[in-house]
Motif scaffolding. Sequence first.
Motif, PDB file in Angstrom:
ATOM      1  N   ASN A   1       2.613   2.093  -3.119  1.00  0.00           N
ATOM      2  CA  ASN A   1       1.767   2.323  -4.299  1.00  0.00           C
ATOM      3  C   ASN A   1       0.826   3.512  -4.105  1.00  0.00           C
ATOM      4  O   ASN A   1      -0.338   3.474  -4.477  1.00  0.00           O
ATOM      5  CB  ASN A   1       0.972   1.056  -4.623  1.00  0.00           C
ATOM      6  N   ARG A   2       1.360   4.542  -3.477  1.00  0.00           N
ATOM      7  CA  ARG A   2       0.673   5.840  -3.366  1.00  0.00           C
ATOM      8  C   ARG A   2      -0.594   5.815  -2.525  1.00  0.00           C
ATOM      9  O   ARG A   2      -1.491   6.630  -2.713  1.00  0.00           O
ATOM     10  CB  ARG A   2       0.393   6.412  -4.762  1.00  0.00           C
ATOM     11  N   VAL A   3      -0.681   4.867  -1.603  1.00  0.00           N
ATOM     12  CA  VAL A   3      -1.768   4.903  -0.626  1.00  0.00           C
ATOM     13  C   VAL A   3      -1.243   5.666   0.585  1.00  0.00           C
ATOM     14  O   VAL A   3      -0.381   5.177   1.311  1.00  0.00           O
ATOM     15  CB  VAL A   3      -2.234   3.495  -0.222  1.00  0.00           C
ATOM     16  N   THR A   4      -1.753   6.879   0.786  1.00  0.00           N
ATOM     17  CA  THR A   4      -1.233   7.761   1.828  1.00  0.00           C
ATOM     18  C   THR A   4      -2.290   8.193   2.832  1.00  0.00           C
ATOM     19  O   THR A   4      -1.941   8.764   3.866  1.00  0.00           O
ATOM     20  CB  THR A   4      -0.629   9.031   1.190  1.00  0.00           C
TER      21      THR A   4
ATOM     22  N   ARG B   1      -6.546   1.767  -3.033  1.00  0.00           N
ATOM     23  CA  ARG B   1      -6.537   2.965  -3.873  1.00  0.00           C
ATOM     24  C   ARG B   1      -7.948   3.393  -4.266  1.00  0.00           C
ATOM     25  O   ARG B   1      -8.225   4.591  -4.399  1.00  0.00           O
ATOM     26  CB  ARG B   1      -5.658   2.738  -5.112  1.00  0.00           C
TER      27      ARG B   1
ATOM     28  N   GLN C   1      -9.295   5.160  -1.160  1.00  0.00           N
ATOM     29  CA  GLN C   1      -8.672   6.473  -1.035  1.00  0.00           C
ATOM     30  C   GLN C   1      -9.308   7.469  -2.007  1.00  0.00           C
ATOM     31  O   GLN C   1      -9.613   8.612  -1.633  1.00  0.00           O
ATOM     32  CB  GLN C   1      -7.172   6.351  -1.298  1.00  0.00           C
ATOM     33  N   ALA C   2      -9.520   7.037  -3.246  1.00  0.00           N
ATOM     34  CA  ALA C   2     -10.114   7.918  -4.256  1.00  0.00           C
ATOM     35  C   ALA C   2     -11.551   8.286  -3.915  1.00  0.00           C
ATOM     36  O   ALA C   2     -12.031   9.354  -4.295  1.00  0.00           O
ATOM     37  CB  ALA C   2     -10.064   7.249  -5.631  1.00  0.00           C
TER      38      ALA C   2
ATOM     39  N   MET D   1      -3.925  -3.670  -2.818  1.00  0.00           N
ATOM     40  CA  MET D   1      -3.537  -2.367  -3.351  1.00  0.00           C
ATOM     41  C   MET D   1      -4.655  -1.739  -4.154  1.00  0.00           C
ATOM     42  O   MET D   1      -4.915  -0.526  -4.047  1.00  0.00           O
ATOM     43  CB  MET D   1      -2.274  -2.513  -4.219  1.00  0.00           C
TER      44      MET D   1
ATOM     45  N   LEU E   1      -8.393   6.037 -12.932  1.00  0.00           N
ATOM     46  CA  LEU E   1      -7.452   6.147 -11.819  1.00  0.00           C
ATOM     47  C   LEU E   1      -6.147   5.403 -12.106  1.00  0.00           C
ATOM     48  O   LEU E   1      -5.062   5.947 -11.921  1.00  0.00           O
ATOM     49  CB  LEU E   1      -8.099   5.597 -10.543  1.00  0.00           C
TER      50      LEU E   1
ATOM     51  N   LEU F   1       0.819  -1.213   0.000  1.00  0.00           N
ATOM     52  CA  LEU F   1       0.000   0.000   0.000  1.00  0.00           C
ATOM     53  C   LEU F   1       0.854   1.266   0.000  1.00  0.00           C
ATOM     54  O   LEU F   1       0.731   2.105  -0.887  1.00  0.00           O
ATOM     55  CB  LEU F   1      -0.951   0.003   1.211  1.00  0.00           C
TER      56      LEU F   1
END
Length: 216
Positions: free
Chosen positions: A18-21, A68, A71-72, A64, A197, A15
């Motif tokens: 792979n840009r999960v913040t 994502r 998150q989006a 992942m 996305l 995560l």
Amino acid sequence: MDYASARRNMVDGQLRTNRVTDPGVIAAFESVPRERFVPEGARGHAYIDEDLQLGQGRWLMEPMVLARLLQAAEIDPGSSVLVVGAGTGYAAALIAQLASGVVALEENASLAAQAEALLEELEIDNAVVVNGSLREGYAAQAPYDVILIDGGVEEVPPALSEQLVEGGRLVTVVRETPSMGRARLFRKDGAISSRILFDAATPVIESLRKARSFVF
């Protein structure tokens, strides 16, 4: 197997890289025991970065991809969320950490029963499981701030878009060809708009394939 350690490794290795913040999304994945939501014989594989078979033609989405999508969707503590194709309830359990209320819609009665039992065992009291048609959604609790289709689709049924509030978001993976799919964010602002996305190969939920037409 040390599932807690495997869970931390999933978060750190799949995560965060792979840009999960989003802190809420990260915390949810750290706290919900994914191994409980897969068949007992597959628990050793619960934290690999792949879609996992649940049986009966259904899959648990790759961590992942699911992270994502969540998150989006920008779920906040006041959000009402519908999970379409909830399977054994893993995504619903995650979203329950982020939202005020979750409706987990599942058409397979056996999977719905498993989801209900697991959510009860984990003492998640802001999520309810409903057995019904995925294409029709669940209008009784609409409108929703967010809808997650917990699997791939060939098309988003119109009934689902109609159950969003103005400004509401729907996230899923749309399979455009048998070998290619894209995660998409749909937003309702009068009309429905969407944006890509990222690429994803999430297996399609059979009842959410396009209707086949005869060609003469």
